[in-house]
Design an enzyme around this catalytic site. Structure first.
Site, PDB file in Angstrom:
ATOM      1  N   ASP A  87      -9.644   6.719   8.119  1.00  0.00           N
ATOM      2  CA  ASP A  87      -9.467   5.960   6.877  1.00  0.00           C
ATOM      3  C   ASP A  87     -10.261   4.658   6.954  1.00  0.00           C
ATOM      4  O   ASP A  87      -9.738   3.574   6.717  1.00  0.00           O
ATOM      5  CB  ASP A  87      -7.987   5.679   6.637  1.00  0.00           C
ATOM      6  CG  ASP A  87      -7.732   5.225   5.194  1.00  0.00           C
ATOM      7  OD1 ASP A  87      -8.604   5.455   4.320  1.00  0.00           O
ATOM      8  OD2 ASP A  87      -6.670   4.639   4.935  1.00  0.00           O
ATOM      9  N   GLY A 138       0.834  -1.196   0.000  1.00  0.00           N
ATOM     10  CA  GLY A 138       0.000   0.000   0.000  1.00  0.00           C
ATOM     11  C   GLY A 138       0.863   1.236   0.000  1.00  0.00           C
ATOM     12  O   GLY A 138       2.092   1.174  -0.080  1.00  0.00           O
TER      13      GLY A 138
END
Length: 764
Positions: A560, A446
């Site tokens: 998030d 990521g």
């Protein structure tokens, strides 16, 4: 044991009938062995130490533990052994050392006698002890005095001994072996049992301030090779003169005792008659090459002279072989001689000289080779030490650069933190756990970095999150995540096991969650999630967010929330993860202003436009996750038609136009009831309100999701009215409302936002 003794006596009786003389000797020896067997059993229960002194047989503590009354050692409460009132210093097989008294005579400055003390040794006449005339001497330590002894022999005779010494004026006096100046010594008669010692003065005795007293005593000569008059000053030193007594066993000679049952000399011991002043008795001592107690079984044992170089004189080119009581020396191969270093030694054979030179060359070559190898190893070792030191310094730099000091500072400012319970891993431990960060150990990638699967030494499987190289802002974000997770204690939040600051990039060690992310189960695999599974996972994730918002020690906004950050464990329980973008919210604030961070499709439009972050931003993102669970569609999909690219907008518009059924996943439609699906859709709608104050709290969301799981399951197509079916099954095409959200008060379009390229935001 008693049966054994009876058989031995019976055997001796048979021999007596055959040969009277031989039988007599054998019977005595057998009886002697039997007697010692009983003796050993009796003595095994005796105390053998008094203070620091070992008491060997024939001496003992108590009448039952010694050979005879004179050998009885008294052991006081102060653990001080005494014999005849004198302190015992040591005991050998033939002698005993006692602490004797010292006679003294002191004067004042005018020469007048101020103190005159005599000393004596007085032993009972029937005791088998005599003053050793070989070891002891009569000594006088004085400048201008003389000493005299009066001794009594065993037959009652009186024996006189005297000696005197003079010394010139001097400030100090140290003498060696009593030469007659300042000290004199003389022999004592043989066989003395009693002796008294006194001092007298020569005319015109000179008195000095340093030595007002003079001394005389009978003592062990070897203890006084160097004497200074000041050695005897003070009352304590006057009683510290060792005297040696000889002793003997019984009143028989060796020949007479050997035929009796009381004979004490054991195997490998020699017997010698007592010759002190006509006294009878015998002494036992170990033969040369043996050691031990000659009076007590098993007697003297062989000394292995080959084990101690000081006990043998074998040449360096000879082998030493131990033999009973002695040893042999034999030269090595290619050498000849008697093998003794004090004899002919071992000399090389002529035939082996050339071979020896060759061996020398080989040894030299091997030595040089070994030296070179040693030098090489030394260089490598020094190089390794330098590199190790550099590595230690480098890791210290990494620790500071990666925020180790910042982490400590923040931990100390927060109460109730659990960071102290988290393990600090070393870089080597994580390198080994991930097989040097092998590609096949990668669990995911990521924007934050890479997650590896690791196996710890205790076989625990963990997930190791290795961040990318970071600047100062990213270090703070990393520390923020670590700080937040250490404060979280909830079963639906991924547990932090430890961290590592000393590698090039910071690393976090989490519990391993084996079943991947919710995103993968919705979009990348053939979904086997039932509606019940989806509601349970949603309820568990909502419970975790509710805990972060309202139950944590400091409120935490995840910032998030998305399906990729909801992990599923082995039991498919939801676990919230990835707190890298999270924020702590002080209790006195309801919102904070931050740089916009989030993921496209999940980002709260109000937060995006204003930069004002509050807990309702997580509620909006969670509403998108609920829409994903119901529809099975991606949050953002540019391949869909313009009105369907944004899932949040698409979901709300479908509800507004009464065609929600068309976008729900078929399995959800088949398993849910109409009432249940409508209620869930309404919850999603409320979560997606543009204005944050109109959204529910995560606690309310969690409670409603739990209540939805309790709805009765019926085929909803059988329950809905004709009008409802017609409404939900409507296939009217949606208008192009890509960026619209529906508000609660009017039901109309209440806001618009877009993710244009001109707006600054951070995406994971």
């Amino acid at each position: 044991m008693y049966l054994h003794a009876v058989l031995l006596l019976f055997f001796s009786w048979l021999l007596l009938l055959a040969k009277p003389t031989l039988a007599k000797n054998i019977t005595a020896n057998i009886a002697n062995v039997t007697s010692h067997s009983f003796l050993g059993t009796k003595l095994s229960r005796c105390q053998r130490k008094c203070g620091n002194l070992s008491i060997p047989y024939p001496f003992g503590i108590g009448a039952a533990c010694s050979f005879d009354k004179p050998f009885n050692i008294s052991c006081s409460n102060t653990s001080e052994p005494t014999l005849g009132g004198l302190k015992v210093l040591s005991i050998s097989p033939t002698q005993v050392r006692l602490q004797n008294f010292v006679a003294s005579r002191c004067y004042d400055r005018a020469g007048n006698v101020t103190s005159d003390k005599s000393a004596w040794v007085e032993l009972p006449a029937d005791w088998p002890f005599t003053l050793s005339d070989e070891v002891n001497k009569f000594m006088v330590v004085s400048r201008d005095d003389y000493g005299q002894t009066v001794g009594y022999s065993q037959d009652g005779g009186i024996l006189f001994t005297a000696c005197g010494s003079v010394c010139p004026n001097s400030t100090d006096m140290t003498v060696v072996n009593c030469p007659g100046i300042g000290c004199c010594q003389t022999d004592i008669p043989k066989g003395l049992k009693n002796i008294s010692v006194s001092l007298g003065s020569f005319p015109n005795t000179q008195i000095l301030s340093k030595d007002k007293c003079r001394y005389a005593f009978v003592g062990e000569q070897d203890s006084f090779l160097y004497i200074n008059l000041s050695d005897f000053s003070g009352p304590i030193s006057e009683n510290r003169v060792p005297v040696v007594l000889d002793y003997a066993i019984g009143n028989q000679s060796c020949v007479e005792a050997q035929t009796s049952t009381a004979y004490l000399c054991q195997p490998n011991a020699s017997c010698s008659n007592n010759t002190d002043g006509g006294s009878r008795g015998y002494r036992c001592s170990c033969k040369d090459g043996y050691k031990g107690n000659p009076y007590l079984s098993p007697g003297c044992i062989d000394i292995d002279e080959c084990k101690d170089p000081n006990l043998n004189d074998c040449d360096r080119n000879a082998n030493c072989t131990n033999t009973p009581g002695s040893f042999n020396c034999s030269c090595n191969q290619h050498f000849s001689g008697d093998g003794r270093s004090d004899g002919h030694g071992c000399t090389p054979d002529p035939a082996s000289q050339s071979q020896a030179s060759q061996i020398s060359v080989i040894k030299l070559s091997l030595g040089l080779s070994f030296g070179f190898v040693s030098l090489l190893i030394g260089v490598i070792w020094i190089y390794s030490c330098i590199n190790r030191r550099k590595l230690i310094k480098l890791r210290e730099q990494y620790f500071r650069h990666n925020g180790g000091l910042l982490m400590k500072q923040k931990i100390s400012s927060i109460d109730g933190t659990r960071a102290e319970s988290s393990k600090i891993f070393t870089a080597e431990e994580l390198k080994k756990a991930t097989n040097n960060y092998a590609e096949d150990r990668i669990l995911g990638r990521g924007g934050y970095g890479v997650v590896y699967k690791g196996i710890l030494p205790d076989q625990r499987i963990v997930a190791i999150k290795k961040s990318k190289v970071m600047d100062a802002n990213q270090v703070e974000q990393f520390i923020n995540e670590l700080l937040i997770v250490t404060q979280v204690n909830h079963r639906n939040v991924v547990k932090l096991l430890g961290c590592c600051f000393e590698s090039e990039v910071p690393e976090l060690v989490y519990e391993y969650i084996p079943n991947g992310t919710l995103f993968e189960h919705i979009h990348k695999t053939f979904s086997r999630l039932t509606l019940e599974h989806r509601l349970r996972i949603a309820a568990e994730a909502a419970s975790a967010l509710s805990y972060l918002h309202s139950a944590a020690s400091i409120p935490i906004i995840h910032r998030d929330v998305k399906s990729a950050n909801i992990l599923l464990d082995a039991n498919y329980m939801a676990k919230m993860a990835d707190f890298g973008a999270s924020r702590l919210v002080p209790f006195d604030q309801t919102q904070v202003t931050t740089l916009v961070q989030g993921t496209l499709g999940y980002l709260d439009p109000e937060y995006f436009h204003t930069g004002q972050l509050n807990e309702k931003s997580d509620v909006y993102s969670f509403g998108v996750v609920l829409a994903e669970l119901l529809t099975g569609k991606m949050p953002i999909c540019l391949e869909r038609s313009p009105g369907e690219q944004n899932l949040a907008t698409y979901f709300l518009v479908s509800m507004k136009e009464n065609r929600l059924y068309q976008i729900l996943e078929p399995r959800v439609v088949n398993e849910g009831t109409l009432e249940q699906l409508q209620a869930i859709a309404e919850l999603v709608k409320r979560c997606l309100y543009v204005k944050s104050e109109e959204r529910p709290t995560m606690k309310e969301v969690a409670m409603e999701l739990e209540s939805f799981r309790k709805y009765r399951k019926h085929p909803w197509v059988n329950q809905q009215s004709h009008e409802e079916s017609e409404s939900l099954l409507s296939d009217k095409a949606p208008t192009d409302l890509y960026a619209l959200s529906i508000g609660p008060s009017t039901g109309d379009i209440s806001g618009q936002y877009s993710f244009g390229t001109s707006t600054t935001f951070l995406l994971n």
